[in-house]
Design a protein around this motif. Structure first.
Motif, PDB file in Angstrom:
ATOM      1  N   ARG A  69       0.839  -1.210   0.000  1.00 32.69           N
ATOM      2  CA  ARG A  69       0.000   0.000   0.000  1.00 32.69           C
ATOM      3  C   ARG A  69       0.863   1.245   0.000  1.00 32.69           C
ATOM      4  N   SER A  70       1.919   1.228   0.831  1.00 34.20           N
ATOM      5  CA  SER A  70       2.750   2.444   0.906  1.00 34.20           C
ATOM      6  C   SER A  70       3.498   2.689  -0.405  1.00 34.20           C
ATOM      7  N   LEU A  71       3.711   1.634  -1.186  1.00 27.17           N
ATOM      8  CA  LEU A  71       4.351   1.811  -2.504  1.00 27.17           C
ATOM      9  C   LEU A  71       3.327   2.265  -3.557  1.00 27.17           C
ATOM     10  N   GLY A  72       2.072   2.322  -3.147  1.00 27.08           N
ATOM     11  CA  GLY A  72       1.008   2.774  -4.062  1.00 27.08           C
ATOM     12  C   GLY A  72       0.738   1.782  -5.171  1.00 27.08           C
ATOM     13  N   LEU A  73       0.823   0.497  -4.846  1.00 26.95           N
ATOM     14  CA  LEU A  73       0.689  -0.534  -5.887  1.00 26.95           C
ATOM     15  C   LEU A  73      -0.597  -0.395  -6.703  1.00 26.95           C
ATOM     16  N   ARG A  74      -1.659   0.006  -6.036  1.00 25.60           N
ATOM     17  CA  ARG A  74      -2.959   0.083  -6.721  1.00 25.60           C
ATOM     18  C   ARG A  74      -2.991   1.134  -7.830  1.00 25.60           C
ATOM     19  N   ASN A  75      -2.025   2.048  -7.812  1.00 27.98           N
ATOM     20  CA  ASN A  75      -2.020   3.106  -8.837  1.00 27.98           C
ATOM     21  C   ASN A  75      -1.308   2.693 -10.127  1.00 27.98           C
ATOM     22  N   PHE A  76      -0.704   1.506 -10.131  1.00 26.77           N
ATOM     23  CA  PHE A  76       0.007   1.073 -11.343  1.00 26.77           C
ATOM     24  C   PHE A  76      -0.973   0.488 -12.353  1.00 26.77           C
ATOM     25  N   ASP A  77      -0.656   0.665 -13.633  1.00 32.46           N
ATOM     26  CA  ASP A  77      -1.510   0.107 -14.687  1.00 32.46           C
ATOM     27  C   ASP A  77      -1.408  -1.415 -14.721  1.00 32.46           C
ATOM     28  N   HIS A  78      -0.217  -1.910 -14.401  1.00 30.78           N
ATOM     29  CA  HIS A  78       0.030  -3.340 -14.599  1.00 30.78           C
ATOM     30  C   HIS A  78       1.053  -3.828 -13.553  1.00 30.78           C
ATOM     31  N   VAL A  79       0.711  -4.886 -12.858  1.00 27.92           N
ATOM     32  CA  VAL A  79       1.647  -5.472 -11.887  1.00 27.92           C
ATOM     33  C   VAL A  79       2.087  -6.838 -12.401  1.00 27.92           C
ATOM     34  N   ILE A  80       3.391  -7.086 -12.352  1.00 25.16           N
ATOM     35  CA  ILE A  80       3.928  -8.381 -12.786  1.00 25.16           C
ATOM     36  C   ILE A  80       4.502  -9.097 -11.569  1.00 25.16           C
ATOM     37  N   VAL A  81       3.907 -10.229 -11.233  1.00 27.55           N
ATOM     38  CA  VAL A  81       4.372 -10.991 -10.073  1.00 27.55           C
ATOM     39  C   VAL A  81       5.343 -12.041 -10.601  1.00 27.55           C
ATOM     40  N   ALA A  82       6.633 -11.770 -10.407  1.00 29.85           N
ATOM     41  CA  ALA A  82       7.673 -12.635 -10.986  1.00 29.85           C
ATOM     42  C   ALA A  82       8.438 -13.383  -9.892  1.00 29.85           C
ATOM     43  N   ILE A  83       7.724 -13.678  -8.800  1.00 27.35           N
ATOM     44  CA  ILE A  83       8.331 -14.490  -7.731  1.00 27.35           C
ATOM     45  C   ILE A  83       8.213 -15.941  -8.180  1.00 27.35           C
ATOM     46  N   GLY A  84       9.295 -16.703  -8.056  1.00 23.74           N
ATOM     47  CA  GLY A  84       9.258 -18.060  -8.576  1.00 23.74           C
ATOM     48  C   GLY A  84       9.061 -19.134  -7.525  1.00 23.74           C
ATOM     49  N   GLU A  85      10.122 -19.426  -6.797  1.00 20.56           N
ATOM     50  CA  GLU A  85      10.099 -20.613  -5.928  1.00 20.56           C
ATOM     51  C   GLU A  85       9.146 -20.513  -4.749  1.00 20.56           C
ATOM     52  N   ASP A  86       8.980 -19.338  -4.200  1.00 22.57           N
ATOM     53  CA  ASP A  86       8.093 -19.179  -3.043  1.00 22.57           C
ATOM     54  C   ASP A  86       6.651 -19.042  -3.544  1.00 22.57           C
ATOM     55  N   ILE A  87       6.029 -20.206  -3.759  1.00 27.46           N
ATOM     56  CA  ILE A  87       4.692 -20.249  -4.350  1.00 27.46           C
ATOM     57  C   ILE A  87       3.663 -19.536  -3.464  1.00 27.46           C
ATOM     58  N   GLN A  88       3.818 -19.718  -2.156  1.00 27.87           N
ATOM     59  CA  GLN A  88       2.878 -19.052  -1.233  1.00 27.87           C
ATOM     60  C   GLN A  88       2.948 -17.534  -1.406  1.00 27.87           C
ATOM     61  N   ALA A  89       4.164 -16.995  -1.486  1.00 23.42           N
ATOM     62  CA  ALA A  89       4.333 -15.542  -1.649  1.00 23.42           C
ATOM     63  C   ALA A  89       3.731 -15.095  -2.972  1.00 23.42           C
ATOM     64  N   SER A  90       3.977 -15.853  -4.024  1.00 24.16           N
ATOM     65  CA  SER A  90       3.473 -15.478  -5.341  1.00 24.16           C
ATOM     66  C   SER A  90       1.938 -15.411  -5.349  1.00 24.16           C
ATOM     67  N   ILE A  91       1.298 -16.385  -4.707  1.00 27.66           N
ATOM     68  CA  ILE A  91      -0.170 -16.424  -4.652  1.00 27.66           C
ATOM     69  C   ILE A  91      -0.703 -15.263  -3.814  1.00 27.66           C
ATOM     70  N   LEU A  92      -0.091 -15.062  -2.656  1.00 32.70           N
ATOM     71  CA  LEU A  92      -0.556 -14.014  -1.750  1.00 32.70           C
ATOM     72  C   LEU A  92      -0.413 -12.620  -2.380  1.00 32.70           C
ATOM     73  N   VAL A  93       0.713 -12.376  -3.027  1.00 33.82           N
ATOM     74  CA  VAL A  93       0.958 -11.065  -3.642  1.00 33.82           C
ATOM     75  C   VAL A  93      -0.039 -10.831  -4.792  1.00 33.82           C
ATOM     76  N   THR A  94      -0.296 -11.880  -5.566  1.00 33.60           N
ATOM     77  CA  THR A  94      -1.274 -11.761  -6.666  1.00 33.60           C
ATOM     78  C   THR A  94      -2.658 -11.427  -6.099  1.00 33.60           C
ATOM     79  N   LEU A  95      -3.040 -12.123  -5.042  1.00 32.46           N
ATOM     80  CA  LEU A  95      -4.343 -11.883  -4.397  1.00 32.46           C
ATOM     81  C   LEU A  95      -4.432 -10.450  -3.863  1.00 32.46           C
ATOM     82  N   MET A  96      -3.370  -9.990  -3.207  1.00 26.97           N
ATOM     83  CA  MET A  96      -3.407  -8.638  -2.632  1.00 26.97           C
ATOM     84  C   MET A  96      -3.491  -7.578  -3.732  1.00 26.97           C
TER      85      MET A  96
END
Ligand code: ATP
Length: 140
Positions: A60-87
């Motif tokens: 939130r503090s990085l203002g993620l919601r204001n970006f046109d496009h977010v790329i979740v390029a986390i690989g091995e940590d599947i839990q992190a990748s899913i959680l970040v995509t959901l958020m």
């Protein structure tokens, strides 16, 4: 048109997406929890920050919601990748692309709101297969 992208994870995949977007004169915020990785992209991306993307307050503090496009390029940590995509989805990011490790991971990413799921090794294999086949056909 210039768009704003946030890339989370600066491995080989996220890093090469970042370089290409910058070449096309796009705005890129590069995020990674590893300081060395971020230092590598400090002079390449528009902005580069060390942050744990699993922390919602940080996103939130990085203002993620204001970006046109977010790329979740986390690989091995599947839990992190899913959680970040959901958020990112819950924050209302208009477009999300996420990288999957395998078919199961891809299905979950799709369910939690990724608009596009990429699986670089598989996708590249398919493309190469097509290319080799069409080249063979041209040879005949
Ligand atoms: P690639 O194939 O693209 O090199 P990979 O599939 O091996 O990557 P990882 O190296 O596991 O994937 O992750 C890619 C990047 O994501 C790494 O630089 C890692 O530091 C970063 N990363 C992992 N978890 C987080 C997180 N929670 N927050 C921010 N960055 C993260």
């Amino acid at each position: 048109m210039r768009k704003s992208f946030a890339i989370i994870g600066l491995g080989r995949f996220g890093g090469s997406v970042c370089r290409e977007l910058i070449k096309s004169d796009q705005e890129v915020l590069a995020i990674d929890s590893c300081e060395d990785r971020v230092n590598e992209y400090m002079n390449i991306a528009t902005h580069a920050v060390v942050a744990n993307a699993q922390d919602e307050a940080t996103l939130r503090s990085l203002g993620l919601r204001n970006f046109d496009h977010v790329i979740v390029a986390i690989g091995e940590d599947i839990q992190a990748s899913i959680l970040v995509t959901l958020m990112a989805k819950e924050m209302g990011v208009p477009r999300i692309t996420a990288k999957a490790q395998d078919e199961y991971h891809a299905r979950v990413l799709d369910k939690v709101g990724a608009d596009t799921v990429v699986h670089p090794e598989r996708d590249m294999g398919i493309r190469l297969g097509h290319k080799l086949t069409s080249n063979n056909m041209l040879d005949f």
